[in-house]
Write a protein that holds these residues in place. Sequence first.
Motif, short mmCIF file in Angstrom:
data_model
loop_
_atom_site.label_atom_id
_atom_site.label_comp_id
_atom_site.label_asym_id
_atom_site.label_seq_id
_atom_site.Cartn_x
_atom_site.Cartn_y
_atom_site.Cartn_z
N ILE A 1 -4.38 -0.79 -8.02
CA ILE A 1 -5.64 -0.06 -7.83
C ILE A 1 -5.24 1.35 -7.42
O ILE A 1 -4.73 1.57 -6.32
CB ILE A 1 -6.53 -0.70 -6.74
CG1 ILE A 1 -6.79 -2.16 -7.04
CG2 ILE A 1 -7.84 0.09 -6.62
CD1 ILE A 1 -7.49 -2.91 -5.91
N ARG A 2 -5.42 2.31 -8.33
CA ARG A 2 -5.08 3.70 -8.04
C ARG A 2 -6.16 4.31 -7.16
O ARG A 2 -7.32 3.87 -7.18
CB ARG A 2 -4.94 4.49 -9.34
CG ARG A 2 -3.85 3.92 -10.26
CD ARG A 2 -3.84 4.59 -11.59
NE ARG A 2 -5.12 4.32 -12.28
CZ ARG A 2 -5.39 4.67 -13.53
NH1 ARG A 2 -4.50 5.34 -14.24
NH2 ARG A 2 -6.55 4.38 -14.07
N VAL A 3 -5.82 5.31 -6.39
CA VAL A 3 -6.76 5.93 -5.47
C VAL A 3 -8.04 6.39 -6.18
O VAL A 3 -9.14 6.24 -5.65
CB VAL A 3 -6.09 7.09 -4.67
CG1 VAL A 3 -5.77 8.26 -5.55
CG2 VAL A 3 -6.94 7.49 -3.48
N GLN A 4 -7.93 6.88 -7.42
CA GLN A 4 -9.11 7.36 -8.15
C GLN A 4 -9.98 6.21 -8.68
O GLN A 4 -11.09 6.44 -9.15
CB GLN A 4 -8.72 8.31 -9.28
CG GLN A 4 -7.94 7.67 -10.41
CD GLN A 4 -6.44 7.82 -10.26
OE1 GLN A 4 -5.91 7.88 -9.16
NE2 GLN A 4 -5.73 7.87 -11.38
N LEU B 1 0.84 -1.20 0.00
CA LEU B 1 0.00 0.00 0.00
C LEU B 1 0.87 1.25 0.00
O LEU B 1 1.95 1.26 0.59
CB LEU B 1 -0.88 0.04 1.25
CG LEU B 1 -1.92 -1.06 1.41
CD1 LEU B 1 -2.55 -0.98 2.80
CD2 LEU B 1 -2.98 -0.94 0.35
N SER B 2 0.38 2.27 -0.69
CA SER B 2 0.99 3.60 -0.61
C SER B 2 -0.18 4.59 -0.56
O SER B 2 -1.33 4.19 -0.79
CB SER B 2 1.89 3.87 -1.82
OG SER B 2 1.10 4.15 -2.97
N PRO B 3 0.07 5.86 -0.30
CA PRO B 3 -1.04 6.81 -0.27
C PRO B 3 -1.78 6.93 -1.60
O PRO B 3 -2.94 7.33 -1.64
CB PRO B 3 -0.38 8.13 0.10
CG PRO B 3 0.86 7.74 0.83
CD PRO B 3 1.32 6.47 0.16
N GLN B 4 -1.13 6.57 -2.72
CA GLN B 4 -1.74 6.74 -4.04
C GLN B 4 -2.26 5.46 -4.67
O GLN B 4 -3.01 5.52 -5.65
CB GLN B 4 -0.73 7.38 -4.99
CG GLN B 4 -0.35 8.79 -4.60
CD GLN B 4 -1.57 9.71 -4.50
OE1 GLN B 4 -2.40 9.74 -5.39
NE2 GLN B 4 -1.68 10.43 -3.40
N VAL C 1 -11.13 9.69 -0.78
CA VAL C 1 -10.68 8.30 -0.59
C VAL C 1 -9.27 8.27 -0.02
O VAL C 1 -8.38 8.97 -0.49
CB VAL C 1 -10.73 7.53 -1.93
CG1 VAL C 1 -10.13 6.15 -1.77
CG2 VAL C 1 -12.15 7.43 -2.44
N LYS C 2 -9.07 7.43 1.01
CA LYS C 2 -7.75 7.15 1.56
C LYS C 2 -7.51 5.65 1.38
O LYS C 2 -8.29 4.83 1.84
CB LYS C 2 -7.68 7.53 3.03
CG LYS C 2 -7.77 9.01 3.26
CD LYS C 2 -7.62 9.35 4.72
CE LYS C 2 -7.73 10.86 4.88
NZ LYS C 2 -7.95 11.23 6.26
N VAL C 3 -6.42 5.31 0.70
CA VAL C 3 -6.12 3.91 0.39
C VAL C 3 -6.10 3.07 1.66
O VAL C 3 -6.66 1.97 1.71
CB VAL C 3 -4.79 3.78 -0.39
CG1 VAL C 3 -4.41 2.33 -0.61
CG2 VAL C 3 -4.89 4.51 -1.72
N GLY C 4 -5.48 3.57 2.72
CA GLY C 4 -5.38 2.83 3.99
C GLY C 4 -6.70 2.57 4.67
O GLY C 4 -6.81 1.68 5.51
#
Length: 185
Positions: free
Chosen positions: A98-101, A71-74, A111-114
């Motif tokens: 899977i991109r954040v958008q 996982l990363s923020p994006q 949206v926050k990936v985490g």
Amino acid sequence: MPSDSLLPGQPVPLPRGPTLKLGSGIYTRNGETRASLFGTPQHQGSSVTISRIKPHPPAPNSIVLGSITRLSPQQAVVSITVVDGVPLPPGEDFTGVIRVQDIRATEKDKVKVGDCFRGGDVIKGLVISLGDARSYYITTARNDLGVIFATSEAGGTMEAVSWQEMRCRKTGKVEKRKCAKPEGL
């Protein structure tokens, strides 16, 4: 996955009548005839075999299953292990992103990936493009896509309680996830 296909260990339906010879892909244990590989039963005269279903690489509009590896923020990185219902051979998985958008269809800027995925979560996604040379772009921006299996921080199996929360069966604690709507509801 084709409706008549069998997974390893599943019982093989045999027609009534004369005794059949068991061919490749089939074994008998404790009086039960079972498949030893992923495929479809083939009846040829007095014998029955399992024809292996060949997996194919993901393509746009393929439904994939995989586990979150990073996982990363994006973005979330996924190890794809099932393509259109067909399991890939061990060691032949593909990488998806899977991109954040691409996580949700609405409120994409919030949206926050985490809050949507954790490492080890099993997700169901849709391939939207071939991405770069190393990975496929995946979306979970439909109600039936998202996390389908997760383990809580306490190590218990989790169950979806809403589209954005799962509850640990062991502790009752709720954690955030982008859940896939269970089939049949």
